[in-house]
Every structure is written in structure tokens, then in C-alpha cells.
Design a protein around this motif. Structure first.
Motif: not given
Length: 71
Positions: A57-64
Motif C-alpha cells: 500500500v505504501s509503495r502504491l501511494k508513492c507511484t505516479r
């Protein structure tokens, strides 16, 4: 058995996945059919899954979002 303090202790240790799984196990009458190691394995697996999901979830929030390719 100390039920409530155990769940609180797990949360205080940052083992939220295990605490949630423990509460769910208490609601399942057939869980007592499993031996200690099987139940412990289920709790540990649940914690590992919760941590991996949190990382994803954290990684997905950081992706553009990908930019649309213009023709």
C-alpha cells in the motif's frame, strides 16, 4: 487465560496482524482442534501478510500514474 491483555500486548509490540487474527480465532469454535504450533503458524502468517500488505500500500501511494502516450 488472559485474553484482553494478550491482545493489548500484541498491539503494543506492533503485532497488529497477530492481534486481529487472535480475536478472529477466539470467535471460531473449531480452532481448538488445531495444535499449538498450527495455531501459532496461522498467527505468524497473518502478521507477515499484514506487514507485506502495508508495504505494498505504501509503495502504491508513492507511484505516479503513467502518462498517456500522445499519438
Amino acid at each position: 487465560m488472559l485474553r484482553h491483555p494478550t491482545g493489548e500486548r500484541l498491539i503494543a509490540l506492533g503485532l497488529n496482524g497477530m492481534a486481529q487474527a487472535l480475536e478472529e480465532h477466539r470467535a471460531q469454535p473449531d480452532i481448538a482442534d488445531l495444535d499449538f504450533e498450527e495455531r501459532l503458524a496461522l498467527l505468524v502468517d497473518r502478521e507477515a501478510t499484514a506487514r507485506e500488505n502495508k508495504r505494498l500500500v505504501s509503495r502504491l501511494k508513492c507511484t505516479r500514474p503513467a502518462r498517456a502516450v500522445l499519438r
